[in-house]
Design a protein around this motif. Structure first.
Motif, PDB file in Angstrom:
ATOM      1  N   VAL A  32       0.852  -1.187   0.000  1.00 32.05           N
ATOM      2  CA  VAL A  32       0.000   0.000   0.000  1.00 32.05           C
ATOM      3  C   VAL A  32       0.888   1.238   0.000  1.00 32.05           C
ATOM      4  O   VAL A  32       1.842   1.327   0.770  1.00 32.05           O
ATOM      5  N   TYR A  33       0.552   2.203  -0.865  1.00 33.48           N
ATOM      6  CA  TYR A  33       1.377   3.395  -1.067  1.00 33.48           C
ATOM      7  C   TYR A  33       0.562   4.660  -0.839  1.00 33.48           C
ATOM      8  O   TYR A  33      -0.662   4.656  -0.953  1.00 33.48           O
ATOM      9  N   THR A  34       1.287   5.753  -0.561  1.00 31.26           N
ATOM     10  CA  THR A  34       0.656   7.057  -0.433  1.00 31.26           C
ATOM     11  C   THR A  34       1.564   8.114  -1.039  1.00 31.26           C
ATOM     12  O   THR A  34       2.791   7.986  -1.026  1.00 31.26           O
ATOM     13  N   LEU A  35       0.955   9.152  -1.578  1.00 32.31           N
ATOM     14  CA  LEU A  35       1.711  10.318  -2.027  1.00 32.31           C
ATOM     15  C   LEU A  35       2.150  11.089  -0.792  1.00 32.31           C
ATOM     16  O   LEU A  35       1.491  11.034   0.248  1.00 32.31           O
ATOM     17  N   THR A  36       3.254  11.815  -0.902  1.00 29.53           N
ATOM     18  CA  THR A  36       3.755  12.569   0.238  1.00 29.53           C
ATOM     19  C   THR A  36       3.959  14.031  -0.132  1.00 29.53           C
ATOM     20  O   THR A  36       4.139  14.373  -1.299  1.00 29.53           O
ATOM     21  N   THR A  37       3.949  14.856   0.886  1.00 29.52           N
ATOM     22  CA  THR A  37       4.210  16.284   0.705  1.00 29.52           C
ATOM     23  C   THR A  37       5.679  16.469   0.345  1.00 29.52           C
ATOM     24  O   THR A  37       6.552  15.812   0.904  1.00 29.52           O
ATOM     25  N   VAL A  38       5.930  17.372  -0.593  1.00 32.26           N
ATOM     26  CA  VAL A  38       7.289  17.675  -1.035  1.00 32.26           C
ATOM     27  C   VAL A  38       7.600  19.101  -0.588  1.00 32.26           C
ATOM     28  O   VAL A  38       6.838  20.017  -0.882  1.00 32.26           O
ATOM     29  N   PRO A  39       8.696  19.312   0.142  1.00 27.29           N
ATOM     30  CA  PRO A  39       9.026  20.667   0.589  1.00 27.29           C
ATOM     31  C   PRO A  39       9.176  21.622  -0.594  1.00 27.29           C
ATOM     32  O   PRO A  39       9.621  21.238  -1.675  1.00 27.29           O
ATOM     33  N   GLY A  40       8.791  22.857  -0.369  1.00 27.93           N
ATOM     34  CA  GLY A  40       8.918  23.888  -1.396  1.00 27.93           C
ATOM     35  C   GLY A  40       9.341  25.201  -0.766  1.00 27.93           C
ATOM     36  O   GLY A  40       9.293  25.361   0.455  1.00 27.93           O
ATOM     37  N   ALA A  41       9.745  26.120  -1.594  1.00 25.44           N
ATOM     38  CA  ALA A  41      10.183  27.430  -1.111  1.00 25.44           C
ATOM     39  C   ALA A  41       8.966  28.266  -0.713  1.00 25.44           C
ATOM     40  O   ALA A  41       8.038  28.448  -1.498  1.00 25.44           O
TER      41      ALA A  41
END
Length: 193
Positions: A32-41
């Motif tokens: 089972v997989y999930t998308l994750t938050t990606v850091p941004g400026a």
């Protein structure tokens, strides 16, 4: 009596073979997989309140399994590689989190399930595509609209984002999808400012 014993042995052997066949057919547990938050400026400026409305996705992606293209007109799914939640809900949640990290400090971004009614703007998103090509390259094609509470004209924009996974694993593919969604958040945040 000898015939009865022979039949009994055959029945026992048949049961043993059937049990062995069933054990060989047992499936592995799903991954089972999930998308994750990606850091941004984070941008400077005044804080913004926004909500991400329900996300529209193509029907072929609206399933628990991860979908991949295996040719120009063929899609592939693996029964044991699944999303941890419906893809539209996951994209909505992760996009809201991605935007929150990119908008000015003090900004609040929610999903439409947590609307307070006080958000200054709403982001509406329609994904036309969000899956890997046959060569593994993740393709995100999206259209979004910003609706401001203060009125004014709603602006619609489009994006086509591609990301190449680090390797052929599903984990790398999902990370590339998260990165593509993070880049989309960069573009949406840029159009909000």
């Amino acid at each position: 009596m000898a015939e009865l014993m022979m039949l009994s042995r055959r029945a026992a052997l048949g049961a043993l073979l059937a049990g062995t066949a069933l054990a060989a057919c047992s499936s592995p547990p799903p991954k089972v997989y999930t998308l994750t938050t990606v850091p941004g400026a984070a941008a400077g400026g005044r804080p913004v309140t926004a909500s991400v409305a329900l996300v529209d996705i193509p029907k072929y992606l609206d399933r628990p399994q991860i979908v991949r293209r295996s040719g120009a007109v063929q899609l592939g799914v693996d029964e044991f590689e699944r999303w941890g939640e419906p893809l539209a809900n996951m994209v909505q949640r992760v996009l809201a989190d991605d935007l929150a990290t990119r908008l000015p400090s003090g900004s609040v971004v929610t999903t439409s399930r947590t609307l307070s009614g006080d958000e200054a703007l709403t982001v509406e998103l329609a994904l036309n595509r969000f899956d890997p090509d046959a060569d593994g390259t993740v393709v995100l094609e999206a259209q979004w609209r910003l609706r401001r509470k203060s009125g004014g004209r709603a602006r619609t924009e489009t994006a086509r984002i591609t990301r190449r996974p680090a390797d052929d694993s599903v984990t790398a593919e999902v990370r590339a999808m998260s990165d593509a969604l993070g880049e989309l958040a960069d573009r949406i945040a840029g159009s909000i400012r």
